[in-house]
Design a protein around this motif. Structure first.
Motif, PDB file in Angstrom:
ATOM      1  N   ARG A 223     -58.601 -35.537 -37.873  1.00  0.00           N
ATOM      2  CA  ARG A 223     -58.056 -35.056 -37.733  1.00  0.00           C
ATOM      3  C   ARG A 223     -56.684 -34.880 -38.960  1.00  0.00           C
ATOM      4  NH1 ARG A 223     -60.466 -36.405 -33.066  1.00  0.00           N
ATOM      5  NH2 ARG A 223     -60.595 -34.860 -31.368  1.00  0.00           N
ATOM      6  N   THR A 224     -56.567 -33.227 -38.943  1.00  0.00           N
ATOM      7  CA  THR A 224     -55.334 -32.961 -40.213  1.00  0.00           C
ATOM      8  C   THR A 224     -54.556 -32.010 -39.562  1.00  0.00           C
ATOM      9  OG1 THR A 224     -57.117 -30.432 -40.766  1.00  0.00           O
ATOM     10  CG2 THR A 224     -57.464 -33.136 -41.909  1.00  0.00           C
ATOM     11  N   ARG A 225     -53.796 -31.980 -39.850  1.00  0.00           N
ATOM     12  CA  ARG A 225     -52.174 -31.351 -39.690  1.00  0.00           C
ATOM     13  C   ARG A 225     -52.803 -29.919 -38.929  1.00  0.00           C
ATOM     14  NH1 ARG A 225     -48.200 -33.975 -37.714  1.00  0.00           N
ATOM     15  NH2 ARG A 225     -47.893 -36.058 -39.360  1.00  0.00           N
ATOM     16  N   LEU A 226     -53.612 -28.882 -39.683  1.00  0.00           N
ATOM     17  CA  LEU A 226     -54.505 -27.938 -38.925  1.00  0.00           C
ATOM     18  C   LEU A 226     -55.061 -27.771 -37.443  1.00  0.00           C
ATOM     19  CD1 LEU A 226     -54.605 -24.999 -39.602  1.00  0.00           C
ATOM     20  CD2 LEU A 226     -57.437 -25.647 -41.219  1.00  0.00           C
ATOM     21  N   THR A 227     -55.639 -29.037 -37.862  1.00  0.00           N
ATOM     22  CA  THR A 227     -56.819 -29.328 -36.586  1.00  0.00           C
ATOM     23  C   THR A 227     -55.692 -29.694 -35.779  1.00  0.00           C
ATOM     24  OG1 THR A 227     -57.282 -31.304 -37.495  1.00  0.00           O
ATOM     25  CG2 THR A 227     -59.184 -29.344 -38.181  1.00  0.00           C
ATOM     26  N   HIS A 228     -55.191 -30.205 -35.594  1.00  0.00           N
ATOM     27  CA  HIS A 228     -54.400 -30.558 -35.001  1.00  0.00           C
ATOM     28  C   HIS A 228     -53.452 -30.183 -34.287  1.00  0.00           C
ATOM     29  CE1 HIS A 228     -50.615 -32.582 -32.687  1.00  0.00           C
ATOM     30  NE2 HIS A 228     -49.824 -32.137 -33.477  1.00  0.00           N
ATOM     31  N   SER A 229     -52.861 -28.467 -35.548  1.00  0.00           N
ATOM     32  CA  SER A 229     -52.189 -27.363 -34.342  1.00  0.00           C
ATOM     33  C   SER A 229     -52.461 -26.680 -33.654  1.00  0.00           C
ATOM     34  CB  SER A 229     -51.350 -26.690 -36.486  1.00  0.00           C
ATOM     35  OG  SER A 229     -50.343 -27.297 -36.556  1.00  0.00           O
ATOM     36  N   LEU A 230     -54.469 -26.716 -34.126  1.00  0.00           N
ATOM     37  CA  LEU A 230     -55.683 -25.985 -33.335  1.00  0.00           C
ATOM     38  C   LEU A 230     -55.335 -26.059 -31.785  1.00  0.00           C
ATOM     39  CD1 LEU A 230     -57.975 -24.740 -36.175  1.00  0.00           C
ATOM     40  CD2 LEU A 230     -56.649 -23.688 -35.416  1.00  0.00           C
ATOM     41  N   GLU A 231     -56.009 -27.270 -31.882  1.00  0.00           N
ATOM     42  CA  GLU A 231     -55.332 -28.404 -30.541  1.00  0.00           C
ATOM     43  C   GLU A 231     -54.347 -28.540 -29.631  1.00  0.00           C
ATOM     44  OE1 GLU A 231     -57.472 -32.325 -30.699  1.00  0.00           O
ATOM     45  OE2 GLU A 231     -58.759 -32.072 -32.286  1.00  0.00           O
TER      46      GLU A 231
ATOM     47  N   PHE B 160     -49.749 -22.485 -44.302  1.00  0.00           N
ATOM     48  CA  PHE B 160     -50.853 -22.919 -42.585  1.00  0.00           C
ATOM     49  C   PHE B 160     -52.304 -22.889 -43.540  1.00  0.00           C
ATOM     50  CE2 PHE B 160     -54.595 -21.207 -39.777  1.00  0.00           C
ATOM     51  CZ  PHE B 160     -53.578 -21.992 -38.896  1.00  0.00           C
ATOM     52  N   ARG B 161     -51.936 -22.532 -44.189  1.00  0.00           N
ATOM     53  CA  ARG B 161     -54.113 -22.877 -45.317  1.00  0.00           C
ATOM     54  C   ARG B 161     -53.299 -25.057 -45.620  1.00  0.00           C
ATOM     55  NH1 ARG B 161     -52.482 -17.648 -46.684  1.00  0.00           N
ATOM     56  NH2 ARG B 161     -52.754 -18.695 -49.225  1.00  0.00           N
ATOM     57  N   ARG B 162     -52.468 -25.072 -46.074  1.00  0.00           N
ATOM     58  CA  ARG B 162     -52.407 -26.553 -46.908  1.00  0.00           C
ATOM     59  C   ARG B 162     -52.371 -27.589 -45.595  1.00  0.00           C
ATOM     60  NH1 ARG B 162     -48.111 -23.749 -50.339  1.00  0.00           N
ATOM     61  NH2 ARG B 162     -46.872 -24.689 -48.843  1.00  0.00           N
ATOM     62  N   LEU B 163     -52.522 -27.086 -44.290  1.00  0.00           N
ATOM     63  CA  LEU B 163     -51.971 -28.248 -43.074  1.00  0.00           C
ATOM     64  C   LEU B 163     -53.754 -28.816 -43.761  1.00  0.00           C
ATOM     65  CD1 LEU B 163     -50.736 -26.260 -40.239  1.00  0.00           C
ATOM     66  CD2 LEU B 163     -49.659 -27.911 -41.426  1.00  0.00           C
ATOM     67  N   VAL B 164     -54.563 -28.232 -44.154  1.00  0.00           N
ATOM     68  CA  VAL B 164     -55.769 -28.775 -43.890  1.00  0.00           C
ATOM     69  C   VAL B 164     -55.745 -30.052 -44.769  1.00  0.00           C
ATOM     70  CG1 VAL B 164     -56.924 -26.943 -45.990  1.00  0.00           C
ATOM     71  CG2 VAL B 164     -58.569 -27.856 -43.798  1.00  0.00           C
ATOM     72  N   TYR B 165     -55.808 -30.182 -45.654  1.00  0.00           N
ATOM     73  CA  TYR B 165     -55.633 -31.124 -46.046  1.00  0.00           C
ATOM     74  C   TYR B 165     -53.868 -31.926 -46.108  1.00  0.00           C
ATOM     75  CZ  TYR B 165     -59.217 -28.997 -49.151  1.00  0.00           C
ATOM     76  OH  TYR B 165     -60.535 -28.541 -49.105  1.00  0.00           O
ATOM     77  N   LYS B 166     -53.230 -31.924 -44.812  1.00  0.00           N
ATOM     78  CA  LYS B 166     -52.289 -32.356 -44.556  1.00  0.00           C
ATOM     79  C   LYS B 166     -52.599 -33.550 -44.184  1.00  0.00           C
ATOM     80  CE  LYS B 166     -48.457 -29.748 -46.644  1.00  0.00           C
ATOM     81  NZ  LYS B 166     -47.310 -29.633 -46.345  1.00  0.00           N
ATOM     82  N   THR B 167     -52.594 -34.734 -44.213  1.00  0.00           N
ATOM     83  CA  THR B 167     -52.631 -36.246 -43.102  1.00  0.00           C
ATOM     84  C   THR B 167     -52.092 -36.066 -41.713  1.00  0.00           C
ATOM     85  OG1 THR B 167     -52.652 -37.672 -44.829  1.00  0.00           O
ATOM     86  CG2 THR B 167     -52.324 -38.686 -42.886  1.00  0.00           C
ATOM     87  N   GLN B 168     -52.772 -36.755 -41.005  1.00  0.00           N
ATOM     88  CA  GLN B 168     -52.380 -36.793 -39.267  1.00  0.00           C
ATOM     89  C   GLN B 168     -52.261 -38.049 -38.876  1.00  0.00           C
ATOM     90  OE1 GLN B 168     -51.649 -33.733 -37.131  1.00  0.00           O
ATOM     91  NE2 GLN B 168     -51.069 -35.872 -35.793  1.00  0.00           N
ATOM     92  N   VAL B 169     -52.852 -39.250 -38.944  1.00  0.00           N
ATOM     93  CA  VAL B 169     -52.582 -40.396 -39.673  1.00  0.00           C
ATOM     94  C   VAL B 169     -53.719 -40.656 -40.298  1.00  0.00           C
ATOM     95  CG1 VAL B 169     -53.360 -42.456 -38.249  1.00  0.00           C
ATOM     96  CG2 VAL B 169     -52.665 -40.679 -37.063  1.00  0.00           C
ATOM     97  N   PHE B 170     -55.460 -40.239 -40.683  1.00  0.00           N
ATOM     98  CA  PHE B 170     -55.718 -40.987 -41.814  1.00  0.00           C
ATOM     99  C   PHE B 170     -56.086 -39.858 -43.328  1.00  0.00           C
ATOM    100  CE2 PHE B 170     -57.306 -42.734 -38.089  1.00  0.00           C
ATOM    101  CZ  PHE B 170     -57.774 -44.016 -38.483  1.00  0.00           C
ATOM    102  N   LEU B 171     -55.719 -40.871 -44.094  1.00  0.00           N
ATOM    103  CA  LEU B 171     -55.677 -39.351 -45.649  1.00  0.00           C
ATOM    104  C   LEU B 171     -56.949 -38.625 -45.336  1.00  0.00           C
ATOM    105  CD1 LEU B 171     -54.007 -41.423 -48.185  1.00  0.00           C
ATOM    106  CD2 LEU B 171     -52.890 -40.407 -46.071  1.00  0.00           C
ATOM    107  N   ASN B 172     -56.460 -37.399 -46.264  1.00  0.00           N
ATOM    108  CA  ASN B 172     -57.845 -37.026 -45.622  1.00  0.00           C
ATOM    109  C   ASN B 172     -58.952 -37.776 -47.098  1.00  0.00           C
ATOM    110  OD1 ASN B 172     -58.949 -33.845 -47.983  1.00  0.00           O
ATOM    111  ND2 ASN B 172     -58.520 -33.386 -45.861  1.00  0.00           N
ATOM    112  N   HIS B 173     -59.135 -38.309 -47.463  1.00  0.00           N
ATOM    113  CA  HIS B 173     -60.523 -38.908 -48.889  1.00  0.00           C
ATOM    114  C   HIS B 173     -60.791 -39.468 -47.692  1.00  0.00           C
ATOM    115  CE1 HIS B 173     -56.859 -42.029 -49.566  1.00  0.00           C
ATOM    116  NE2 HIS B 173     -57.929 -42.707 -50.064  1.00  0.00           N
TER     117      HIS B 173
END
Length: 395
Positions: A61-69, A42-55
């Protein structure tokens, strides 16, 4: 908590694979949610892509913020329909735990590495991988692998599953989470709700992120009837509103319309099916749904995103490089498993017998799937000497 008779009641759960005494202060599904939130995956989701890469930007959005939404939307609807909010939240927070780095590009590349001529190693399905994470790959407890979640949470996590993998799951766990993909039954209403909340959330936030990135213009929203309708309302009421607030208000109204449509048509479907228990739900057709008009409007929105965002040359360039990273990592680790973290290297080294290649490949796939975007890019640079992304961090 006043639950409908057809909701998932925590005191009637089908239980955990390893029996445990109940917690004194939490329901079974609350306990699942807490275990998910405290997991490494779950913690690693913060640095996993949704559409745009983390950098590419701190506000995408990341996988973490998507999951929260997804969890927020799901809980809101569940409360209105008298479904189990805690189960909805647990499923929503866990549904992407198995996603690869680099989003769908990474998933597609990893599937290609695990399948095809000479590589019939079971392919890669991110929903099944999410189940593997909570069943096997998290190592936090002394008496079992995984998180030992309830059946209802696990069945909600496994949103899709190929017949081949469902048959394997059924052999390993008769009557378990793979059965419904073989007999055509449905999961709980809570699981069905998470499926649609996932769709609602990513359509909305991909529009937001697309405009923020500059790949979609506000004027482009006129091509999407669902958005154009609410954008016109917003401009009529607030003609001087700046673009950012105009977009937020348009998306907010669209989300509200989708949620209310979902609630109304799901209630009607439940009444028409005369379900009185969760077993009735499983035997009925899918009950959590949009009306026909909203389904069509949502389909148009998804086609718009596919054409204007997901296939935009800038996004395609990034996904092409992402696929290359995953492919080359896979080949490097398969050739020299000692380059992986010790636990995965040991799994690969222990592989023997007629299935040794498949076992070794699965260890490599599990390792890569657990990576964040930036860790995968860093590992690729370490192993190949090439820098395909400007990422610098450790996992």
């Amino acid at each position: 908590m006043n639950l409908a008779p057809y909701a998932a009641h925590p005191d009637r759960t089908r239980g955990r694979r390893v029996p445990e005494p109940p917690a004194p202060t939490r329901s079974a599904f609350q306990r699942d949610r807490d275990r998910i939130v405290h997991s490494s995956a779950f913690r690693r989701l913060v640095y996993k892509t949704q559409v745009f890469l983390n950098h590419e930007g701190d506000l995408f959005r990341t996988r973490l913020t998507h999951s929260l939404e997804v969890a927020q939307l799901g809980r809101s609807v569940a409360r209105t329909l008298a479904l189990n909010e805690d189960l909805v939240e647990a499923i929503a927070l866990a549904h992407d735990l198995g996603h690869t780095p680099f989003g769908h590009a990474g998933q597609d590349a990893l599937h290609a590495c695990m399948s095809g001529p000479g590589r019939d190693w079971g392919g890669f399905e991110h929903n099944l991988q999410s189940l593997r994470v909570v069943d096997e790959l998290e190592h936090r407890y002394p008496s079992w692998d995984g998180l030992n979640l309830c059946f209802e949470t696990r069945e909600g996590i496994l949103k899709h599953c190929s017949r081949r993998n469902a048959e394997r799951l059924e052999r390993e766990e008769p009557g378990g989470v793979g059965r419904r993909f073989l007999d055509g039954t449905q999961p709980s209403l809570e699981a069905q709700l998470c499926n649609l909340a996932d769709e609602i959330a990513y359509n909305a936030h991909d529009i937001d992120d697309g405009v923020r990135s500059g790949l979609i213009r506000l004027d482009d929203l006129a091509d999407v009837p669902l958005l154009a309708r609410f954008q016109a309302e917003v401009l009529a009421e607030h003609p001087a509103l700046d673009g950012r607030r105009q977009l937020y208000e348009t998306i907010r109204r669209m989300l509200s319309a989708q949620v209310y449509d979902l609630i109304d048509h799901t209630r009607a479907a439940i009444d028409a099916a005369r379900v009185a228990s969760i077993d009735d739900v499983r035997r009925a057709p899918p009950l959590v749904r949009f009306g026909a008009a909203m389904r069509e409007d949502t389909a148009v929105l998804k086609r718009f995103l596919l054409q204007r965002l997901y296939r935009h040359p800038r996004v395609v360039d990034t996904t092409d490089r992402a696929r290359r990273v995953v492919r080359e990592l896979f080949d490097a680790y398969l050739q020299d498993p000692a380059q992986m973290a010790p636990h995965f290297a040991e799994r690969a080294a222990r592989a023997y017998g007629p299935d040794a290649d498949a076992v070794r490949a699965r260890a490599v796939a599990d390792y890569i799937a657990g990576m964040t975007d930036r860790y995968a890019a860093r590992e690729h640079e370490r192993l190949t000497g090439e820098r395909l992304f400007a990422l610098a961090a450790t996992q």
